[in-house]
Scaffold this motif. Structure first.
Motif, PDB file in Angstrom:
ATOM      1  N   GLN A 114       3.590 -22.133  -1.972  1.00 27.25           N
ATOM      2  CA  GLN A 114       3.388 -20.681  -2.073  1.00 27.25           C
ATOM      3  C   GLN A 114       4.708 -19.980  -2.384  1.00 27.25           C
ATOM      4  OE1 GLN A 114       0.549 -20.004  -2.399  1.00 27.25           O
ATOM      5  NE2 GLN A 114      -0.031 -18.008  -1.670  1.00 27.25           N
ATOM      6  N   ASP A 115       5.806 -20.490  -1.825  1.00 25.63           N
ATOM      7  CA  ASP A 115       7.127 -19.908  -2.099  1.00 25.63           C
ATOM      8  C   ASP A 115       7.523 -20.105  -3.554  1.00 25.63           C
ATOM      9  OD1 ASP A 115       7.171 -19.454   0.635  1.00 25.63           O
ATOM     10  OD2 ASP A 115       8.409 -21.215   1.052  1.00 25.63           O
ATOM     11  N   LEU A 116       7.121 -21.215  -4.128  1.00 22.11           N
ATOM     12  CA  LEU A 116       7.507 -21.547  -5.498  1.00 22.11           C
ATOM     13  C   LEU A 116       6.721 -20.773  -6.536  1.00 22.11           C
ATOM     14  CD1 LEU A 116       7.759 -25.411  -5.100  1.00 22.11           C
ATOM     15  CD2 LEU A 116       9.636 -23.781  -5.182  1.00 22.11           C
ATOM     16  N   LEU A 117       5.521 -20.345  -6.202  1.00 22.02           N
ATOM     17  CA  LEU A 117       4.668 -19.665  -7.175  1.00 22.02           C
ATOM     18  C   LEU A 117       5.260 -18.345  -7.639  1.00 22.02           C
ATOM     19  CD1 LEU A 117       1.130 -20.411  -5.709  1.00 22.02           C
ATOM     20  CD2 LEU A 117       2.174 -21.398  -7.740  1.00 22.02           C
ATOM     21  N   GLY A 118       6.055 -17.705  -6.792  1.00 23.01           N
ATOM     22  CA  GLY A 118       6.643 -16.417  -7.147  1.00 23.01           C
ATOM     23  C   GLY A 118       7.916 -16.522  -7.958  1.00 23.01           C
ATOM     24  N   LYS A 119       8.427 -17.735  -8.160  1.00 24.68           N
ATOM     25  CA  LYS A 119       9.703 -17.903  -8.855  1.00 24.68           C
ATOM     26  C   LYS A 119       9.503 -18.048 -10.361  1.00 24.68           C
ATOM     27  CE  LYS A 119      12.248 -19.853  -5.029  1.00 24.68           C
ATOM     28  NZ  LYS A 119      13.258 -20.839  -4.643  1.00 24.68           N
ATOM     29  N   THR A 120      10.535 -17.675 -11.100  1.00 21.61           N
ATOM     30  CA  THR A 120      10.489 -17.804 -12.555  1.00 21.61           C
ATOM     31  C   THR A 120      10.792 -19.253 -12.958  1.00 21.61           C
ATOM     32  OG1 THR A 120      12.836 -17.326 -12.822  1.00 21.61           O
ATOM     33  CG2 THR A 120      11.329 -15.433 -12.804  1.00 21.61           C
ATOM     34  N   GLU A 173      14.436 -20.159 -12.321  1.00 25.99           N
ATOM     35  CA  GLU A 173      14.707 -20.405 -10.907  1.00 25.99           C
ATOM     36  C   GLU A 173      14.190 -21.779 -10.485  1.00 25.99           C
ATOM     37  OE1 GLU A 173      14.627 -15.911  -8.996  1.00 25.99           O
ATOM     38  OE2 GLU A 173      12.727 -16.962  -9.283  1.00 25.99           O
ATOM     39  N   LEU A 174      13.019 -22.154 -10.994  1.00 29.42           N
ATOM     40  CA  LEU A 174      12.454 -23.466 -10.665  1.00 29.42           C
ATOM     41  C   LEU A 174      13.329 -24.589 -11.227  1.00 29.42           C
ATOM     42  CD1 LEU A 174       8.652 -22.826 -11.247  1.00 29.42           C
ATOM     43  CD2 LEU A 174       9.791 -23.170  -9.068  1.00 29.42           C
ATOM     44  N   LYS A 175      13.833 -24.409 -12.443  1.00 27.47           N
ATOM     45  CA  LYS A 175      14.697 -25.426 -13.041  1.00 27.47           C
ATOM     46  C   LYS A 175      15.989 -25.582 -12.245  1.00 27.47           C
ATOM     47  CE  LYS A 175      13.011 -24.976 -17.758  1.00 27.47           C
ATOM     48  NZ  LYS A 175      13.311 -24.507 -19.116  1.00 27.47           N
ATOM     49  N   ALA A 176      16.550 -24.459 -11.803  1.00 29.87           N
ATOM     50  CA  ALA A 176      17.778 -24.504 -11.009  1.00 29.87           C
ATOM     51  C   ALA A 176      17.531 -25.204  -9.673  1.00 29.87           C
ATOM     52  CB  ALA A 176      18.293 -23.088 -10.774  1.00 29.87           C
ATOM     53  N   GLU A 177      16.423 -24.904  -9.051  1.00 33.13           N
ATOM     54  CA  GLU A 177      16.068 -25.536  -7.774  1.00 33.13           C
ATOM     55  C   GLU A 177      15.851 -27.037  -7.962  1.00 33.13           C
ATOM     56  OE1 GLU A 177      15.341 -25.479  -3.675  1.00 33.13           O
ATOM     57  OE2 GLU A 177      15.923 -23.780  -4.920  1.00 33.13           O
ATOM     58  N   LEU A 178      15.198 -27.405  -9.055  1.00 30.64           N
ATOM     59  CA  LEU A 178      14.951 -28.812  -9.354  1.00 30.64           C
ATOM     60  C   LEU A 178      16.264 -29.561  -9.562  1.00 30.64           C
ATOM     61  CD1 LEU A 178      12.821 -31.005  -9.929  1.00 30.64           C
ATOM     62  CD2 LEU A 178      12.876 -30.293 -12.312  1.00 30.64           C
ATOM     63  N   LEU A 179      17.178 -28.963 -10.293  1.00 32.00           N
ATOM     64  CA  LEU A 179      18.482 -29.580 -10.531  1.00 32.00           C
ATOM     65  C   LEU A 179      19.239 -29.777  -9.219  1.00 32.00           C
ATOM     66  CD1 LEU A 179      20.541 -30.551 -12.643  1.00 32.00           C
ATOM     67  CD2 LEU A 179      21.405 -28.216 -12.698  1.00 32.00           C
ATOM     68  N   GLN A 180      19.198 -28.786  -8.361  1.00 29.46           N
ATOM     69  CA  GLN A 180      19.891 -28.873  -7.072  1.00 29.46           C
ATOM     70  C   GLN A 180      19.290 -29.980  -6.206  1.00 29.46           C
ATOM     71  OE1 GLN A 180      18.499 -27.298  -3.907  1.00 29.46           O
ATOM     72  NE2 GLN A 180      20.243 -28.075  -2.791  1.00 29.46           N
ATOM     73  N   LEU A 181      17.974 -30.101  -6.205  1.00 28.96           N
ATOM     74  CA  LEU A 181      17.323 -31.140  -5.412  1.00 28.96           C
ATOM     75  C   LEU A 181      17.600 -32.536  -5.966  1.00 28.96           C
ATOM     76  CD1 LEU A 181      13.885 -29.482  -4.623  1.00 28.96           C
ATOM     77  CD2 LEU A 181      15.645 -30.120  -2.983  1.00 28.96           C
ATOM     78  N   ARG A 218       6.694 -31.073  -5.768  1.00 27.46           N
ATOM     79  CA  ARG A 218       6.077 -29.745  -5.680  1.00 27.46           C
ATOM     80  C   ARG A 218       6.545 -28.848  -6.817  1.00 27.46           C
ATOM     81  NH1 ARG A 218       7.136 -29.881  -0.210  1.00 27.46           N
ATOM     82  NH2 ARG A 218       5.236 -30.530   0.787  1.00 27.46           N
ATOM     83  N   ILE A 219       7.835 -28.864  -7.075  1.00 27.69           N
ATOM     84  CA  ILE A 219       8.383 -28.024  -8.139  1.00 27.69           C
ATOM     85  C   ILE A 219       7.828 -28.451  -9.489  1.00 27.69           C
ATOM     86  CG2 ILE A 219      10.491 -27.448  -9.402  1.00 27.69           C
ATOM     87  CD1 ILE A 219      11.948 -27.431  -6.721  1.00 27.69           C
TER      88      ILE A 219
END
Length: 63
Positions: free
Chosen positions: A4-10, A13-21, A52-53
């Protein structure tokens, strides 16, 4: 992390989060190999957060 937190992201933002993980996953693998990994459950959490991402990204691309 909740889906649910991820659905609101662009997408950016998702790509940046994926790279960090992915970087964190890489570091956790090295810690495990050298015997320094303390929180083994974190590997599972990171792997699932990556999935999830990727799921949210593919759902966004389809719509």
């Amino acid at each position: 992390m909740k889906a649910q937190d991820l659905l609101g992201k662009t997408a950016d933002e998702l790509k940046a989060e994926l790279l960090q993980l992915k970087k964190e996953q890489f570091n956790l693998r090295f810690q495990k190999a050298s015997g320094q990994l303390e929180n083994t459950a974190r590997q599972r959490q990171v792997r699932r957060d990556i999935a999830r991402i990727k799921t949210v990204m593919s759902a966004n691309a389809a719509s």
